[in-house]
Structures are given as C-alpha cells and as structure tokens.
Design a protein around this motif. Structure first.
Motif, short mmCIF file in Angstrom:
data_model
loop_
_atom_site.label_atom_id
_atom_site.label_comp_id
_atom_site.label_asym_id
_atom_site.label_seq_id
_atom_site.Cartn_x
_atom_site.Cartn_y
_atom_site.Cartn_z
N LYS A 1 65.79 -4.16 19.71
CA LYS A 1 66.17 -5.19 20.67
C LYS A 1 65.69 -6.55 20.18
O LYS A 1 64.79 -6.65 19.34
N ALA A 2 66.29 -7.60 20.73
CA ALA A 2 65.88 -8.96 20.38
C ALA A 2 64.40 -9.17 20.73
O ALA A 2 63.90 -8.64 21.71
N TRP A 3 63.74 -9.91 19.89
CA TRP A 3 62.34 -10.28 20.04
C TRP A 3 61.42 -9.05 20.06
O TRP A 3 60.54 -8.91 20.91
N SER A 4 61.64 -8.19 19.09
CA SER A 4 60.75 -7.05 18.90
C SER A 4 59.70 -7.39 17.84
O SER A 4 59.89 -8.29 17.02
N ALA A 5 58.59 -6.65 17.88
CA ALA A 5 57.52 -6.83 16.89
C ALA A 5 57.69 -5.81 15.77
O ALA A 5 58.08 -4.66 16.02
N PHE A 6 57.38 -6.23 14.54
CA PHE A 6 57.51 -5.34 13.38
C PHE A 6 56.23 -5.43 12.56
O PHE A 6 56.21 -6.04 11.48
N LEU B 1 66.27 -6.46 -2.20
CA LEU B 1 66.15 -5.16 -1.52
C LEU B 1 65.24 -5.19 -0.30
O LEU B 1 65.65 -4.71 0.77
N PRO B 2 64.02 -5.75 -0.36
CA PRO B 2 63.18 -5.81 0.85
C PRO B 2 63.86 -6.54 2.00
O PRO B 2 63.78 -6.12 3.16
N ALA B 3 64.54 -7.65 1.68
CA ALA B 3 65.18 -8.44 2.74
C ALA B 3 66.33 -7.68 3.39
O ALA B 3 66.49 -7.71 4.61
N LEU B 4 67.15 -7.00 2.59
CA LEU B 4 68.27 -6.25 3.15
C LEU B 4 67.75 -5.10 4.02
O LEU B 4 68.27 -4.85 5.11
N ALA B 5 66.71 -4.42 3.55
CA ALA B 5 66.13 -3.33 4.34
C ALA B 5 65.58 -3.85 5.66
O ALA B 5 65.82 -3.25 6.73
N LEU B 6 64.87 -4.99 5.63
CA LEU B 6 64.29 -5.53 6.86
C LEU B 6 65.35 -6.09 7.80
O LEU B 6 65.17 -6.08 9.02
N LEU B 7 66.46 -6.56 7.25
CA LEU B 7 67.54 -7.01 8.13
C LEU B 7 68.07 -5.83 8.95
O LEU B 7 68.34 -5.96 10.16
N LEU B 8 68.18 -4.67 8.31
CA LEU B 8 68.62 -3.47 9.04
C LEU B 8 67.57 -3.04 10.06
O LEU B 8 67.91 -2.59 11.15
N VAL B 9 66.30 -3.19 9.71
CA VAL B 9 65.21 -2.85 10.64
C VAL B 9 65.27 -3.74 11.88
O VAL B 9 65.20 -3.26 13.02
N VAL B 10 65.41 -5.05 11.67
CA VAL B 10 65.48 -5.98 12.81
C VAL B 10 66.74 -5.71 13.64
O VAL B 10 66.70 -5.74 14.88
N ALA B 11 67.86 -5.42 12.96
CA ALA B 11 69.11 -5.14 13.67
C ALA B 11 69.02 -3.87 14.50
O ALA B 11 69.73 -3.72 15.50
N ARG B 12 68.14 -2.97 14.11
CA ARG B 12 68.01 -1.68 14.82
C ARG B 12 67.38 -1.84 16.20
O ARG B 12 67.63 -1.05 17.10
N ARG C 1 57.18 -11.92 17.01
CA ARG C 1 58.36 -11.17 17.38
C ARG C 1 59.59 -11.81 16.73
O ARG C 1 59.64 -13.03 16.53
N TYR C 2 60.58 -10.98 16.42
CA TYR C 2 61.72 -11.44 15.65
C TYR C 2 63.05 -11.03 16.28
O TYR C 2 63.13 -10.03 17.01
N GLN C 3 64.07 -11.80 15.97
CA GLN C 3 65.43 -11.41 16.30
C GLN C 3 66.38 -12.02 15.27
O GLN C 3 66.03 -12.97 14.56
N GLU D 1 64.87 -15.23 13.21
CA GLU D 1 63.97 -16.24 13.73
C GLU D 1 62.75 -15.55 14.33
O GLU D 1 62.80 -14.37 14.67
N ARG D 2 61.65 -16.32 14.46
CA ARG D 2 60.37 -15.74 14.86
C ARG D 2 59.73 -16.58 15.95
O ARG D 2 59.88 -17.80 15.97
N MET D 3 59.03 -15.90 16.86
CA MET D 3 58.21 -16.62 17.84
C MET D 3 56.87 -15.91 17.98
O MET D 3 56.77 -14.69 17.79
N LYS D 4 55.86 -16.68 18.29
CA LYS D 4 54.50 -16.14 18.45
C LYS D 4 54.24 -15.87 19.93
O LYS D 4 54.51 -16.72 20.77
N THR D 5 53.74 -14.69 20.22
CA THR D 5 53.39 -14.34 21.60
C THR D 5 51.89 -14.00 21.66
O THR D 5 51.28 -13.66 20.64
#
Length: 282
Positions: free
Chosen positions: A190-195, A177-188, A245-247, A225-229
């Motif tokens: 833009k690419a490389w957003s912070a959460f 459940l946490p992973a599915l919810a966060l996948l929708l959050v990331v999909a919501r 940041r994630y995308q 995927e994740r990158m550090k800024t």
C-alpha cells in the motif's frame, strides 16, 4: 551540397529499437496496466519462506532475465493467444536490447539462453522451431502451474500493476537490478509503507545493502517518494523512533480509466433514459 545517405545508413536509420519493439508488443496486448501476482515478489504470509521468485534474479544478478520476464507477462497476460506469444529470435533479442552489444547470431543465442533461464525457474515454457521462439506464461509464483489471470479475490491472487508507460516512455531503461527489484517491492504494498533494510534478507532474500541501493536509485530518479514519520517509543533515548515510508510517484503508478470514457458512458445512459417511455402507475 548534401551527400546522399548510403543504403547501409538508410537501413540503420529505419531499424526499430528495443523500445520500439517493446512498445509494439504492448500495443498489441491492448492494456494500460500489466498485472503481476504479488507472490512473484514475496510469498504470502504463512509460507515456509517469504522469498518469492524475484530473489533468484537479484542474487543471480540477472537484470536481463528480469526485464525479459516482465515483458513476457505484459505480452502474454491479455490471454488472446492462450497466454502465449511467438516471435523470431531476432525480435526477442531486440526486445531485450541484446542486439546493441552483440552480433546478430550472438544476440539470437543470448535471447534463447535468457528464455531458457526463465523456463528453468518455472516461470515460462518455451520452444524453438527454426528461428522462431514460442513462449507460454506460467504462474508467477514459480510453481510451474498453468497461468491464469489474477482476480485479487484470494491471497494467492493478489496482484500489483505496472503501467504500460513504464516501457513505452523508457522508464525501464534507467533502472539497475536493485532499483527494478525495489520498484516491484514498493508496488506490492500500500501507499506509504515502510521497507526496513534490516528485514530484507528475511522478507525478500537479498542483502540490506542491495535494498538500500535500490531505494536510493528510485528516489534519485523520482520513481518513488519518501516521508519521515515518528512513532512514540518510551524506552528510546529520544522518546520516539523515526521511520521512512515510501510510495510510487505518478509516473510509475497504474493508469486510471480516462474520465472522458466514463462521461461518455454516462451521457449515453442519460440519453437512453430520456428517450425511454415513462411508466405510469395505475
């Protein structure tokens, strides 16, 4: 010498799985990507609360309900049957994978109860006639208003997209459940957003721990995927702050139209142009 299979074994071997059923539903809807209004995940800026209907699934620990709802959106949002789909309750149960851990009658009952929970959240309307259940999609914001296809022209009509391969290739089956919810959050976003996890209670309505567990699971599965800024911060001890940041990765991003289709269309247009009579200016 081989022992012939019994009729019971034959039936079990031929029986459709939950993934088979979900794949067939998606094939009938004839779409590469499924649209979902962003307001399901998070309310637009300016709302009294930023929490979207997704919060109820997470805090209510309703993974089955969330998966069922996303499949209903996939099945109904093409509009061919007035945002409605109808199946036998056994098919609904198989679509939700309930039949794997329950008797036939218990699975049918479980499917109906799941759909009734979604109706209570004003995300669908459903009715039952004998063993058949009819479901009509309502607007994703939980307002109970009739559904219409989002076009992205207003804040309330912005939408994310889930590729059909998310179900047909079984990516959905690996998520808690946490992973599915966060996948929708990331999909919501833009690419490389912070959460930031500390903002999760205010932004989405669940705990920072749930937020972090969801992101970790998605990273482990390579769905994101994740990158550090680094950001300059004169008052920080190090003089800067770190932000992750994630995308989405390629397997969970929306599918683009095939190039062959575009090329074919261009070739057709070129041929038509070549065979058309030339205009001569007098």
């Amino acid at each position: 010498m081989r022992t012939p299979l019994t009729s019971q074994q034959d039936r079990q071997k031929a029986k459709a799985t939950g993934r088979d059923t979900r794949t067939t539903v998606l094939q009938r809807s004839v779409r590469a990507n499924v649209p979902l209004r962003k307001s399901f995940v998070q309310a637009p800026p300016g709302a009294a609360s930023r929490h979207g209907p997704l919060k109820q699934f997470v805090t209510g620990r309703d993974l089955r309900g969330l998966k069922a709802y996303l499949m209903i959106v996939a099945a109904c949002s093409n509009g061919e049957n007035g945002w409605t789909t109808r199946h036998d309750s056994a098919v609904w149960a198989r679509m939700m994978d309930i039949q794997t851990t329950a008797t036939d009658q218990s699975a049918r009952t479980g499917a109906w109860r799941t759909l009734r929970r979604l109706e209570g959240r004003k995300l669908i309307a459903c009715s039952r006639s004998g063993t058949w259940i009819t479901v009509t999609l309502l607007r994703e914001d939980g307002s109970g208003r009739p559904y219409d296809r989002p076009d992205g022209k207003t804040e309330a009509d912005l939408f994310l997209q889930i590729p059909a391969t998310f179900w047909t290739k079984g990516y959905d089956e690996k998520l808690d459940l946490p992973a599915l919810a966060l996948l929708l959050v990331v999909a919501r976003e833009k690419a490389w957003s912070a959460f930031p996890a500390e903002r999760a209670p205010d932004w989405y309505g669940w705990s920072a721990d749930t937020h972090e567990r969801g992101l970790k699971k998605l990273l482990d599965l390579e769905y994101i995927e994740r990158m550090k800024t680094f950001t300059k911060a004169p008052l920080a001890p190090a003089g800067y702050t770190e932000v992750y940041r994630y995308q989405r990765t390629a397997i969970t991003r929306p599918r683009k139209p095939r190039k062959s289709t575009t090329i074919s269309a261009k070739n057709t247009a070129t041929k038509k142009s070549a065979t058309s009579p030339s205009r001569i200016k007098g």
